[in-house]
Design an enzyme around this catalytic site. Structure first.
Site, PDB file in Angstrom:
ATOM      1  N   ASN A   9       0.865  -1.177   0.000  1.00 37.47           N
ATOM      2  CA  ASN A   9       0.000   0.000   0.000  1.00 37.47           C
ATOM      3  C   ASN A   9       0.903   1.228   0.000  1.00 37.47           C
ATOM      4  O   ASN A   9       1.447   1.602   1.040  1.00 37.47           O
ATOM      5  CB  ASN A   9      -0.911  -0.017   1.239  1.00 37.47           C
ATOM      6  CG  ASN A   9      -1.753   1.244   1.325  1.00 37.47           C
ATOM      7  OD1 ASN A   9      -1.809   2.034   0.376  1.00 37.47           O
ATOM      8  ND2 ASN A   9      -2.415   1.441   2.451  1.00 37.47           N
ATOM      9  N   TRP A  10       1.042   1.828  -1.156  1.00 32.95           N
ATOM     10  CA  TRP A  10       1.975   2.948  -1.282  1.00 32.95           C
ATOM     11  C   TRP A  10       1.400   4.257  -0.723  1.00 32.95           C
ATOM     12  O   TRP A  10       2.107   5.258  -0.651  1.00 32.95           O
ATOM     13  CB  TRP A  10       2.374   3.136  -2.753  1.00 32.95           C
ATOM     14  CG  TRP A  10       3.336   2.099  -3.238  1.00 32.95           C
ATOM     15  CD1 TRP A  10       3.955   1.124  -2.488  1.00 32.95           C
ATOM     16  CD2 TRP A  10       3.807   1.931  -4.589  1.00 32.95           C
ATOM     17  NE1 TRP A  10       4.780   0.376  -3.292  1.00 32.95           N
ATOM     18  CE2 TRP A  10       4.711   0.846  -4.580  1.00 32.95           C
ATOM     19  CE3 TRP A  10       3.555   2.596  -5.798  1.00 32.95           C
ATOM     20  CZ2 TRP A  10       5.358   0.408  -5.737  1.00 32.95           C
ATOM     21  CZ3 TRP A  10       4.195   2.160  -6.945  1.00 32.95           C
ATOM     22  CH2 TRP A  10       5.088   1.070  -6.910  1.00 32.95           C
ATOM     23  N   LYS A  11       0.129   4.271  -0.395  1.00 30.22           N
ATOM     24  CA  LYS A  11      -0.507   5.496   0.113  1.00 30.22           C
ATOM     25  C   LYS A  11      -0.215   6.642  -0.867  1.00 30.22           C
ATOM     26  O   LYS A  11      -0.170   6.396  -2.070  1.00 30.22           O
ATOM     27  CB  LYS A  11      -0.039   5.777   1.545  1.00 30.22           C
ATOM     28  CG  LYS A  11      -0.208   4.532   2.436  1.00 30.22           C
ATOM     29  CD  LYS A  11       0.015   4.776   3.893  1.00 30.22           C
ATOM     30  CE  LYS A  11      -0.215   3.462   4.654  1.00 30.22           C
ATOM     31  NZ  LYS A  11      -0.091   3.616   6.103  1.00 30.22           N
ATOM     32  N   HIS A  96      -9.486   1.411   4.870  1.00 30.33           N
ATOM     33  CA  HIS A  96      -8.211   1.640   5.572  1.00 30.33           C
ATOM     34  C   HIS A  96      -8.432   2.634   6.706  1.00 30.33           C
ATOM     35  O   HIS A  96      -9.257   3.555   6.585  1.00 30.33           O
ATOM     36  CB  HIS A  96      -7.162   2.173   4.585  1.00 30.33           C
ATOM     37  CG  HIS A  96      -5.789   2.167   5.163  1.00 30.33           C
ATOM     38  ND1 HIS A  96      -5.351   3.173   5.998  1.00 30.33           N
ATOM     39  CD2 HIS A  96      -4.773   1.276   5.068  1.00 30.33           C
ATOM     40  CE1 HIS A  96      -4.111   2.882   6.385  1.00 30.33           C
ATOM     41  NE2 HIS A  96      -3.735   1.748   5.827  1.00 30.33           N
ATOM     42  N   GLU A  98      -6.838   5.106   7.623  1.00 26.96           N
ATOM     43  CA  GLU A  98      -6.663   6.519   7.231  1.00 26.96           C
ATOM     44  C   GLU A  98      -7.922   7.033   6.524  1.00 26.96           C
ATOM     45  O   GLU A  98      -8.295   8.198   6.685  1.00 26.96           O
ATOM     46  CB  GLU A  98      -5.414   6.647   6.342  1.00 26.96           C
ATOM     47  CG  GLU A  98      -4.140   6.479   7.170  1.00 26.96           C
ATOM     48  CD  GLU A  98      -2.959   5.886   6.410  1.00 26.96           C
ATOM     49  OE1 GLU A  98      -2.957   5.901   5.167  1.00 26.96           O
ATOM     50  OE2 GLU A  98      -2.022   5.396   7.088  1.00 26.96           O
ATOM     51  N   GLU A 168      -5.327  -4.402  10.728  1.00 24.45           N
ATOM     52  CA  GLU A 168      -4.329  -3.348  10.894  1.00 24.45           C
ATOM     53  C   GLU A 168      -4.612  -2.577  12.178  1.00 24.45           C
ATOM     54  O   GLU A 168      -5.418  -1.630  12.181  1.00 24.45           O
ATOM     55  CB  GLU A 168      -4.385  -2.381   9.704  1.00 24.45           C
ATOM     56  CG  GLU A 168      -4.013  -3.010   8.378  1.00 24.45           C
ATOM     57  CD  GLU A 168      -3.401  -1.979   7.425  1.00 24.45           C
ATOM     58  OE1 GLU A 168      -2.402  -2.321   6.789  1.00 24.45           O
ATOM     59  OE2 GLU A 168      -3.910  -0.844   7.340  1.00 24.45           O
ATOM     60  N   GLY A 174       2.680   2.813  10.738  1.00 23.96           N
ATOM     61  CA  GLY A 174       3.639   3.895  10.556  1.00 23.96           C
ATOM     62  C   GLY A 174       4.343   4.308  11.836  1.00 23.96           C
ATOM     63  O   GLY A 174       4.995   5.352  11.893  1.00 23.96           O
ATOM     64  N   SER A 214       3.597  -1.628  10.410  1.00 26.42           N
ATOM     65  CA  SER A 214       5.050  -1.690  10.629  1.00 26.42           C
ATOM     66  C   SER A 214       5.651  -3.056  10.269  1.00 26.42           C
ATOM     67  O   SER A 214       6.566  -3.534  10.941  1.00 26.42           O
ATOM     68  CB  SER A 214       5.405  -1.295  12.072  1.00 26.42           C
ATOM     69  OG  SER A 214       5.020   0.058  12.301  1.00 26.42           O
ATOM     70  N   GLY A 235       2.948  -0.826   4.301  1.00 26.09           N
ATOM     71  CA  GLY A 235       3.053   0.582   3.924  1.00 26.09           C
ATOM     72  C   GLY A 235       4.499   0.953   3.657  1.00 26.09           C
ATOM     73  O   GLY A 235       5.078   0.602   2.626  1.00 26.09           O
ATOM     74  N   GLY A 236       5.128   1.640   4.615  1.00 26.76           N
ATOM     75  CA  GLY A 236       6.465   2.219   4.430  1.00 26.76           C
ATOM     76  C   GLY A 236       7.497   1.281   3.814  1.00 26.76           C
ATOM     77  O   GLY A 236       8.237   1.672   2.909  1.00 26.76           O
TER      78      GLY A 236
HETATM   79  P1  13P Z   1       3.143   0.831   7.661  1.00 24.30           P
HETATM   80  O1  13P Z   1       3.632  -0.509   7.100  1.00 24.30           O
HETATM   81  O2  13P Z   1       3.891   1.996   7.124  1.00 24.30           O
HETATM   82  O3  13P Z   1       3.052   0.777   9.151  1.00 24.30           O
HETATM   83  O4  13P Z   1       1.633   0.999   7.130  1.00 24.30           O
HETATM   84  C1  13P Z   1       0.736  -0.029   7.286  1.00 24.30           C
HETATM   85  C2  13P Z   1      -0.491   0.244   6.488  1.00 24.30           C
HETATM   86  O5  13P Z   1      -1.245   1.153   6.795  1.00 24.30           O
HETATM   87  C3  13P Z   1      -0.711  -0.562   5.283  1.00 24.30           C
HETATM   88  O6  13P Z   1      -1.990  -0.348   4.783  1.00 24.30           O
END
Ligand code: 13P
Length: 261
Positions: A9-11, A96, A98, A168, A174, A214, A235-236
């Site tokens: 998930n590159w956001k 998600h 967010e 999640e 994050g 994470s 994510g990251g």
């Molecule tokens: P991180 O891996 O950056 O913690 O993000 C997780 C996430 O929200 C994936 O959708």
């Protein structure tokens, strides 16, 4: 045996040219093939570049990070399932945290999107998870149950098998603070028990549940060894091709060790 599914998930990261650069490197790493399903979710505007870069690599699937539930109409700024379907998008991340926290999406809105995705043969990756306050208040099971019942209302058992869930925990996103593998397993097992109640044990057994929050190359294998963890939503650590590839390999290694245990 459920095949693990690892999704990036590159956001709001990576322009179309950055997407091409990533995939140029990633397909070289992935050419040997790994026993996990790999999904990449770039921003909408980079989906076309990603699709072009993957024409020779159709085992790597694309996801959108969101979508509207209507197929067309006066919804300025939105993208519809019909549009995603035409771009051969196989998955869509929905609900998600967010989207829930920053953009005010409710379980009812998310549910409409889940149903619309199935109507267009796009597999939803439905995200659920609790905040730290909810966990500390002992409300983990209540929050997960509400999000699952709300998000999955009207979803048939057949559609459920083609739905991926992502657990999640909001406090792990994050923050560098991963849930321990025991915490992840406990939540995943609970989610599967909710599915067994909403559907039946066989359907619950077949649904893949990703862990997200994470995830890194160094913690994926142990997470993937947990009986109810079927891959990750990353994510990251998915923004760099080498790191994402290591996570895919670690998920495969964990699943192999789990199968032989
Ligand atoms: P991180 O891996 O950056 O913690 O993000 C997780 C996430 O929200 C994936 O959708």
């Amino acid at each position: 045996m459920r095949n693990p599914i690892v999704a990036a998930n590159w956001k709001m990261h990576k322009t179309p040219s950055e997407t091409e650069d990533f995939l140029r490197g990633f397909v070289v790493l992935a050419k040997a093939g790994e026993p996990v399903d790999i999904v990449i979710a770039p921003p909408y505007i980079s989906l076309a570049a990603a699709s072009a870069a993957l024409t020779q690599h159709d085992s790597i699937k694309l996801a959108a990070q969101n979508m509207h539930y209507e197929q067309s109409g006066a919804f300025t700024g939105e993208i519809s399932p019909l549009m995603l379907r035409e771009m051969l998008i196989h998955y869509v991340i929905l609900g998600h945290s967010e989207r829930r926290a920053i953009f005010g999406e409710t379980d009812e809105i998310i549910n409409r999107k889940v149903l619309a995705a199935h109507q267009f043969n796009i597999k939803p990756i439905l995200c659920v998870g609790e905040t730290l306050e909810e966990r500390d208040a002992g409300r983990l099971e209540e929050v997960l149950t509400t999000q699952l019942k709300g998000g999955l209302a009207g979803v048939s058992a057949d559609q459920m098998i083609n739905t991926v869930l992502a657990y999640e925990p909001v406090w792990a996103i994050g923050t560098g603070r991963t849930a321990s593998s025991a915490q992840a397993q406990e939540a995943h097992a609970f989610i599967r028990s909710v599915l067994a109640n909403l559907y039946d044990p066989e359907t619950a057994r077949r649904v893949r549940i990703q862990y997200g929050g994470s995830v890194k190359p160094g913690n994926m294998e142990e997470l993937a060894m947990q009986p109810d963890v079927d891959g990750a939503l990353v994510g990251g650590a998915s923004l760099e091709s080498g790191s994402f590839w290591e996570i895919c390999r670690a998920a495969a290694a964990g699943a192999t060790r789990k199968a032989s245990a």
